[in-house]
Design a protein around this motif. Structure first.
Motif, PDB file in Angstrom:
ATOM      1  N   VAL A  34       0.850  -1.204   0.000  1.00 30.64           N
ATOM      2  CA  VAL A  34       0.000   0.000   0.000  1.00 30.64           C
ATOM      3  C   VAL A  34       0.877   1.242   0.000  1.00 30.64           C
ATOM      4  O   VAL A  34       0.592   2.206  -0.724  1.00 30.64           O
ATOM      5  CB  VAL A  34      -0.977   0.001   1.203  1.00 30.64           C
ATOM      6  N   ASP A  35       1.953   1.243   0.763  1.00 34.05           N
ATOM      7  CA  ASP A  35       2.880   2.371   0.779  1.00 34.05           C
ATOM      8  C   ASP A  35       3.444   2.630  -0.610  1.00 34.05           C
ATOM      9  O   ASP A  35       3.486   3.764  -1.078  1.00 34.05           O
ATOM     10  CB  ASP A  35       4.012   2.107   1.779  1.00 34.05           C
ATOM     11  N   ILE A  36       3.885   1.567  -1.282  1.00 38.46           N
ATOM     12  CA  ILE A  36       4.441   1.708  -2.633  1.00 38.46           C
ATOM     13  C   ILE A  36       3.385   2.273  -3.584  1.00 38.46           C
ATOM     14  O   ILE A  36       3.658   3.193  -4.353  1.00 38.46           O
ATOM     15  CB  ILE A  36       4.994   0.365  -3.142  1.00 38.46           C
ATOM     16  N   ALA A  37       2.180   1.745  -3.511  1.00 38.93           N
ATOM     17  CA  ALA A  37       1.106   2.214  -4.392  1.00 38.93           C
ATOM     18  C   ALA A  37       0.726   3.657  -4.087  1.00 38.93           C
ATOM     19  O   ALA A  37       0.511   4.465  -5.001  1.00 38.93           O
ATOM     20  CB  ALA A  37      -0.116   1.309  -4.242  1.00 38.93           C
ATOM     21  N   ARG A  72      10.897   4.152   7.020  1.00 38.89           N
ATOM     22  CA  ARG A  72      10.726   5.433   7.725  1.00 38.89           C
ATOM     23  C   ARG A  72       9.248   5.748   7.944  1.00 38.89           C
ATOM     24  O   ARG A  72       8.836   6.104   9.044  1.00 38.89           O
ATOM     25  CB  ARG A  72      11.385   6.561   6.927  1.00 38.89           C
ATOM     26  N   ARG A  73       8.447   5.592   6.896  1.00 47.07           N
ATOM     27  CA  ARG A  73       7.024   5.953   6.998  1.00 47.07           C
ATOM     28  C   ARG A  73       6.220   4.966   7.835  1.00 47.07           C
ATOM     29  O   ARG A  73       5.336   5.354   8.583  1.00 47.07           O
ATOM     30  CB  ARG A  73       6.403   6.041   5.605  1.00 47.07           C
ATOM     31  N   GLN A  74       6.489   3.669   7.677  1.00 44.94           N
ATOM     32  CA  GLN A  74       5.654   2.649   8.297  1.00 44.94           C
ATOM     33  C   GLN A  74       6.262   2.036   9.557  1.00 44.94           C
ATOM     34  O   GLN A  74       5.570   1.312  10.269  1.00 44.94           O
ATOM     35  CB  GLN A  74       5.346   1.524   7.295  1.00 44.94           C
ATOM     36  N   GLY A  75       7.538   2.265   9.805  1.00 33.53           N
ATOM     37  CA  GLY A  75       8.180   1.690  10.981  1.00 33.53           C
ATOM     38  C   GLY A  75       8.364   0.183  10.888  1.00 33.53           C
ATOM     39  O   GLY A  75       8.413  -0.510  11.894  1.00 33.53           O
ATOM     40  N   SER A  80      -8.993   9.433   1.622  1.00 32.27           N
ATOM     41  CA  SER A  80     -10.182   9.977   2.293  1.00 32.27           C
ATOM     42  C   SER A  80      -9.951  10.176   3.793  1.00 32.27           C
ATOM     43  O   SER A  80     -10.628  11.000   4.408  1.00 32.27           O
ATOM     44  CB  SER A  80     -11.403   9.078   2.058  1.00 32.27           C
ATOM     45  N   CYS A  81      -8.984   9.465   4.372  1.00 24.67           N
ATOM     46  CA  CYS A  81      -8.645   9.627   5.794  1.00 24.67           C
ATOM     47  C   CYS A  81      -7.609  10.721   6.011  1.00 24.67           C
ATOM     48  O   CYS A  81      -7.183  10.961   7.139  1.00 24.67           O
ATOM     49  CB  CYS A  81      -8.148   8.300   6.374  1.00 24.67           C
ATOM     50  N   GLY A  82      -7.161  11.349   4.937  1.00 21.67           N
ATOM     51  CA  GLY A  82      -6.225  12.462   5.050  1.00 21.67           C
ATOM     52  C   GLY A  82      -4.758  12.088   5.092  1.00 21.67           C
ATOM     53  O   GLY A  82      -3.918  12.916   5.441  1.00 21.67           O
ATOM     54  N   VAL A  83      -4.420  10.856   4.725  1.00 21.53           N
ATOM     55  CA  VAL A  83      -3.008  10.472   4.667  1.00 21.53           C
ATOM     56  C   VAL A  83      -2.372  11.186   3.471  1.00 21.53           C
ATOM     57  O   VAL A  83      -2.869  11.100   2.354  1.00 21.53           O
ATOM     58  CB  VAL A  83      -2.859   8.933   4.530  1.00 21.53           C
ATOM     59  N   ILE A  84      -1.308  11.896   3.744  1.00 22.44           N
ATOM     60  CA  ILE A  84      -0.649  12.682   2.699  1.00 22.44           C
ATOM     61  C   ILE A  84       0.315  11.791   1.922  1.00 22.44           C
ATOM     62  O   ILE A  84       1.123  11.083   2.504  1.00 22.44           O
ATOM     63  CB  ILE A  84       0.090  13.888   3.302  1.00 22.44           C
ATOM     64  N   SER A  85       0.226  11.857   0.608  1.00 26.67           N
ATOM     65  CA  SER A  85       1.092  11.065  -0.262  1.00 26.67           C
ATOM     66  C   SER A  85       2.359  11.844  -0.582  1.00 26.67           C
ATOM     67  O   SER A  85       2.292  12.941  -1.140  1.00 26.67           O
ATOM     68  CB  SER A  85       0.365  10.718  -1.556  1.00 26.67           C
ATOM     69  N   GLU A  86       3.499  11.280  -0.225  1.00 25.27           N
ATOM     70  CA  GLU A  86       4.773  11.906  -0.556  1.00 25.27           C
ATOM     71  C   GLU A  86       5.045  11.836  -2.050  1.00 25.27           C
ATOM     72  O   GLU A  86       5.757  12.664  -2.590  1.00 25.27           O
ATOM     73  CB  GLU A  86       5.914  11.232   0.213  1.00 25.27           C
ATOM     74  N   GLY A  87       4.506  10.862  -2.729  1.00 25.15           N
ATOM     75  CA  GLY A  87       4.738  10.688  -4.162  1.00 25.15           C
ATOM     76  C   GLY A  87       4.090  11.763  -4.995  1.00 25.15           C
ATOM     77  O   GLY A  87       4.619  12.162  -6.034  1.00 25.15           O
ATOM     78  N   ARG A  88       2.955  12.246  -4.564  1.00 24.48           N
ATOM     79  CA  ARG A  88       2.241  13.268  -5.339  1.00 24.48           C
ATOM     80  C   ARG A  88       3.067  14.543  -5.482  1.00 24.48           C
ATOM     81  O   ARG A  88       3.078  15.167  -6.515  1.00 24.48           O
ATOM     82  CB  ARG A  88       0.909  13.600  -4.679  1.00 24.48           C
TER      83      ARG A  88
END
Length: 151
Positions: A16-19, A34-37, A136-144
């Motif tokens: 999911v992180d990669i996607a 780093r993001r997911q621990g 929709s939960c507000g997780v910010i995508s670093e890829g964008r």
């Protein structure tokens, strides 16, 4: 209760992180850590299994990392669980060789049937569904923010 091993959960988080964070460059495992621990030893094992199964594509080199090998709507939770559970046999909820005839003839088949039903449901949930939920939960995508649309 249907329980997933840590390795399976880490693998799902990684995909999911990669996607979700994919940009113009492959997602590096250190960024996932780093993001997911996720401990790196679990992460690398899981990522390599997913590459072997053609769910991910590994890119070597200094700017290397991982990309999805298929569209994210074509990868299901069930796909990931099945692949990693082959690597990590702790997915089984019960031991089929343990117990009396009551367990072998009644309880184990019932649990197996429910586990199969759960896997069918998980096969219907795509990585795209999870990415949309994250958005929709507000997780910010670093890829964008790393996408470059200049020509």
């Amino acid at each position: 209760m249907f329980r997933l091993s840590k390795k399976v959960v880490f693998a799902v988080e990684a995909v999911v992180d990669i996607a979700y964070h994919a940009g113009s460059q492959p997602v590096q495992s250190r960024d996932i850590t780093r993001r997911q621990g996720i401990p790196r030893r679990y992460l690398e094992q899981a990522l390599q299994e997913l590459v072997k199964a053609n769910l991910l594509h590994g890119v070597r080199g200094p700017k290397g990392g991982y990309n999805l090998a298929r569209e994210r709507r074509r990868i299901s939770l069930g796909n990931i669980i099945e692949i990693i559970s082959k690597m990590d046999q702790s997915l089984n909820m019960f031991e089929e060789d343990v117990g009396s005839n009551l367990t072998k003839l009644v309880i184990s088949p019932l649990l197996s049937e429910h586990q199969n039903e759960m896997m069918k449901k998980l096969d219907q949930i795509s990585i795209d569904d999870l990415c949309q939920k994250a958005r929709s939960c507000g997780v910010i995508s670093e890829g964008r923010k790393n996408l470059d649309f200049s020509i």
